[in-house]
Design a protein around this motif. Structure first.
Motif, PDB file in Angstrom:
ATOM      1  N   PHE A 286      89.045  32.644  53.987  1.00  0.00           N
ATOM      2  CA  PHE A 286      89.321  31.659  55.028  1.00  0.00           C
ATOM      3  C   PHE A 286      88.746  32.081  56.375  1.00  0.00           C
ATOM      4  N   ALA A 287      87.993  33.189  56.357  1.00  0.00           N
ATOM      5  CA  ALA A 287      87.251  33.628  57.542  1.00  0.00           C
ATOM      6  C   ALA A 287      85.761  33.665  57.213  1.00  0.00           C
ATOM      7  N   GLY A 288      85.359  32.814  56.254  1.00  0.00           N
ATOM      8  CA  GLY A 288      83.956  32.766  55.860  1.00  0.00           C
ATOM      9  C   GLY A 288      83.476  34.020  55.168  1.00  0.00           C
ATOM     10  N   GLY A 289      84.405  34.773  54.580  1.00  0.00           N
ATOM     11  CA  GLY A 289      84.042  35.992  53.888  1.00  0.00           C
ATOM     12  C   GLY A 289      83.947  37.209  54.782  1.00  0.00           C
ATOM     13  N   ALA A 290      84.205  37.045  56.075  1.00  0.00           N
ATOM     14  CA  ALA A 290      84.151  38.180  57.009  1.00  0.00           C
ATOM     15  C   ALA A 290      85.265  39.172  56.687  1.00  0.00           C
ATOM     16  N   SER A 339      91.558  29.795  62.904  1.00  0.00           N
ATOM     17  CA  SER A 339      90.750  28.931  63.770  1.00  0.00           C
ATOM     18  C   SER A 339      89.519  29.637  64.326  1.00  0.00           C
ATOM     19  N   THR A 340      89.385  30.936  64.093  1.00  0.00           N
ATOM     20  CA  THR A 340      88.245  31.694  64.617  1.00  0.00           C
ATOM     21  C   THR A 340      86.924  31.051  64.189  1.00  0.00           C
ATOM     22  N   GLY A 341      86.053  30.805  65.138  1.00  0.00           N
ATOM     23  CA  GLY A 341      84.744  30.236  64.826  1.00  0.00           C
ATOM     24  C   GLY A 341      84.718  28.721  64.773  1.00  0.00           C
ATOM     25  N   HIS A 342      85.826  28.072  65.125  1.00  0.00           N
ATOM     26  CA  HIS A 342      85.828  26.596  65.081  1.00  0.00           C
ATOM     27  C   HIS A 342      84.875  26.040  66.135  1.00  0.00           C
ATOM     28  N   ARG A 361      88.192  22.315  63.340  1.00  0.00           N
ATOM     29  CA  ARG A 361      87.137  22.026  62.366  1.00  0.00           C
ATOM     30  C   ARG A 361      85.919  22.913  62.642  1.00  0.00           C
ATOM     31  N   LYS A 362      85.200  23.176  61.567  1.00  0.00           N
ATOM     32  CA  LYS A 362      83.935  23.897  61.665  1.00  0.00           C
ATOM     33  C   LYS A 362      82.930  23.169  60.799  1.00  0.00           C
ATOM     34  N   GLN A 363      81.898  22.650  61.432  1.00  0.00           N
ATOM     35  CA  GLN A 363      80.901  21.834  60.735  1.00  0.00           C
ATOM     36  C   GLN A 363      81.582  20.717  59.945  1.00  0.00           C
ATOM     37  N   GLY A 364      82.601  20.142  60.550  1.00  0.00           N
ATOM     38  CA  GLY A 364      83.294  19.002  59.957  1.00  0.00           C
ATOM     39  C   GLY A 364      84.450  19.359  59.050  1.00  0.00           C
ATOM     40  N   ARG A 365      84.510  20.594  58.554  1.00  0.00           N
ATOM     41  CA  ARG A 365      85.583  20.997  57.644  1.00  0.00           C
ATOM     42  C   ARG A 365      86.810  21.450  58.412  1.00  0.00           C
ATOM     43  N   VAL A 366      87.979  21.090  57.916  1.00  0.00           N
ATOM     44  CA  VAL A 366      89.227  21.558  58.511  1.00  0.00           C
ATOM     45  C   VAL A 366      89.442  23.014  58.096  1.00  0.00           C
ATOM     46  N   ILE A 367      89.559  23.911  59.087  1.00  0.00           N
ATOM     47  CA  ILE A 367      89.748  25.332  58.775  1.00  0.00           C
ATOM     48  C   ILE A 367      91.122  25.850  59.207  1.00  0.00           C
ATOM     49  N   ALA A 368      91.822  25.122  60.083  1.00  0.00           N
ATOM     50  CA  ALA A 368      93.124  25.609  60.537  1.00  0.00           C
ATOM     51  C   ALA A 368      93.864  24.516  61.288  1.00  0.00           C
ATOM     52  N   LEU A 369      95.178  24.674  61.390  1.00  0.00           N
ATOM     53  CA  LEU A 369      96.011  23.801  62.218  1.00  0.00           C
ATOM     54  C   LEU A 369      97.022  24.650  62.980  1.00  0.00           C
ATOM     55  N   ASP A 370      97.250  24.282  64.238  1.00  0.00           N
ATOM     56  CA  ASP A 370      98.376  24.777  65.016  1.00  0.00           C
ATOM     57  C   ASP A 370      99.328  23.605  65.204  1.00  0.00           C
ATOM     58  N   CYS A 371     100.559  23.747  64.731  1.00  0.00           N
ATOM     59  CA  CYS A 371     101.514  22.636  64.747  1.00  0.00           C
ATOM     60  C   CYS A 371     102.733  23.033  65.570  1.00  0.00           C
ATOM     61  N   VAL A 372     102.974  22.316  66.657  1.00  0.00           N
ATOM     62  CA  VAL A 372     104.109  22.583  67.536  1.00  0.00           C
ATOM     63  C   VAL A 372     105.199  21.555  67.255  1.00  0.00           C
TER      64      VAL A 372
END
Length: 407
Positions: A286-290, A339-342, A361-372
């Motif tokens: 979920f970090a692009g393999g990093a 959300s790193t790299g969004h 989003r990153k390149q249109g893909r949902v990568i994370a959400l912060d929900c308050v």
């Protein structure tokens, strides 16, 4: 020399979960859980929240009652510090010079609070928030504390600021970056939390450069800034991250740097040595393999289960979507994904209503959400992250559109 089939070094969330999982999987060999604190395993997140505020006594944050470990025949070696690992002889050396042997070693030591490097960093009245002893020391000083300075505007610093404000203490938060939560959240969330804290009387200073801690009669009495201004403080809380506790493993030849490197089954490069939790650097899907370290209870528990399965001959690669939470005042923040790299943050809902989400989003893909204060978005958004979904931004931004319909 004492010896155990499985020795777990680190008695926090990851270490405790590894011991529990071994017994749950019917492992009958000997297990020891070694920790450098005198207490049996306890939960860490409440330290800066419920425990500091006095809302929960220590007994209520124990992971299991003390008698539980005895009943499961899990030896607790408490108040012990490993100073060296002999990976060839399969043993560790403790601070008192004694040795403990192992068949398999699980390293779950987490990390130590990063200290200030400036003058006065070790004065009485300067605190970290990592252990029960840390928070007990703070609580013992609260009655005589008139003003608090918190250095670091991450989750630990802001949670401590929220609790101390509720206890009636004036608080000033110093953050070196141009916004709080800069490492972990998008700008709209940072600005929301800045406004929430300021609205409750917390002074927040951004791009704040600390010069030193000022001393009076052996105690901290203030924080001197680079411009010479001294901010008065009877208590200084430092929350600027952790340093992973992996020196003995690296000295023994394990690969690593910022943490100890592990593979998808939590194995280090040393034979029969696994590592889990905050100290373990792993390639994360979920970090692009990093290769990253994740500092969360969820990660520690999930990697504990991954390591145990590998040890017991039923391996399954680590693949868990990261999630985190933070409680400040009456705000519950729940985060899923990284959300790193969004390259885009879609606002869903109205921050003025104190219930909203940020969808990254990153390149249109949902990568994370912060929900308050938005549990439904958090629960449904997890599926978007897992699927790497690419829904229309306008639909994501519409609170009337359930996220589950966009997977």
């Amino acid at each position: 020399m004492r010896g155990y089939d499985i020795l777990i070094v680190g008695a926090g969330h990851g270490g405790a979960q590894a011991a529990l999982a071994l017994r749950q999987h019917k492992f009958t060999g000997s297990i020891a859980l070694l920790g450098n604190e005198p207490e049996p395993p306890y939960e860490r997140p409440p330290l800066s929240k419920d425990y500091l505020s006095g809302e929960k006594p220590f007994e209520r944050i124990l992971i299991r009652p003390a008698a539980f470990w005895t009943e499961r025949e899990i030896a607790l070696l408490l108040g012990e510090q490993v100073v060296a690992v002999d990976a060839v002889a399969h043993r560790v050396e403790l601070a008192d010079g004694s040795m403990v042997g192992y068949g398999t070693l699980i390293w779950a030591t987490g990390g130590a609070p990063r200290r200030l490097s400036c003058a006065g960093h070790a004065l009485a009245g300067v605190h970290s928030v990592r252990t029960r002893a840390d928070v007990d020391a703070m609580m013992a000083e609260l009655a005589a504390t008139r003003r608090v300075v918190v250095i670091g505007g991450g989750y630990i610093g802001l949670e401590a600021a929220a609790v101390l404000t509720k206890l009636g203490k004036p608080v000033c938060v110093l953050e070196a970056a141009d916004r709080v939560l800069a490492r972990v959240a998008g700008e709209p969330l940072s600005r929301f939390y800045e406004a929430e804290h300021r609205g409750r009387g917390v002074e927040i200073r951004l791009e704040a450069k600390v010069d030193c801690i000022v001393e009076s009669e052996g105690r901290a009495c203030g924080v001197r800034m680079h411009d010479g201004e001294v901010i008065p403080a009877d208590m200084v809380i430092v929350g600027i991250g952790i340093i992973p506790a992996v020196e003995p493993l690296l000295a023994a030849g394990a690969a690593g740097g910022n943490g100890v490197d592990i593979d998808e089954h939590c194995r280090t490069t040393l034979p029969d040595v696994y590592a889990i939790g905050d100290c373990a650097a792993h390639a994360n899907d979920f970090a692009g393999g990093a290769r990253i370290r994740l500092e969360s209870v969820q990660n520690a528990n999930d990697q504990a289960n991954t390591a145990v399965r590998a040890i017991l001959g039923d391996p399954a690669p680590y693949h868990a979507v990261p999630w985190f939470w933070s409680n400040q005042y009456d705000l519950r923040l729940q985060t899923v994904g990284l959300s790193t790299g969004h390259d885009e943050a879609v606002l869903r809902g109205d921050p003025a209503l104190r219930s909203f989400s940020l969808v990254y989003r990153k390149q249109g893909r949902v990568i994370a959400l912060d929900c308050v204060n938005s549990v439904k978005d958090y629960v449904q958004g997890r599926a978007l992250v897992l699927a790497g979904a690419s829904p229309d931004a306008a639909l994501l931004a519409d609170p009337a559109v359930p996220l589950k319909t966009l997977v």
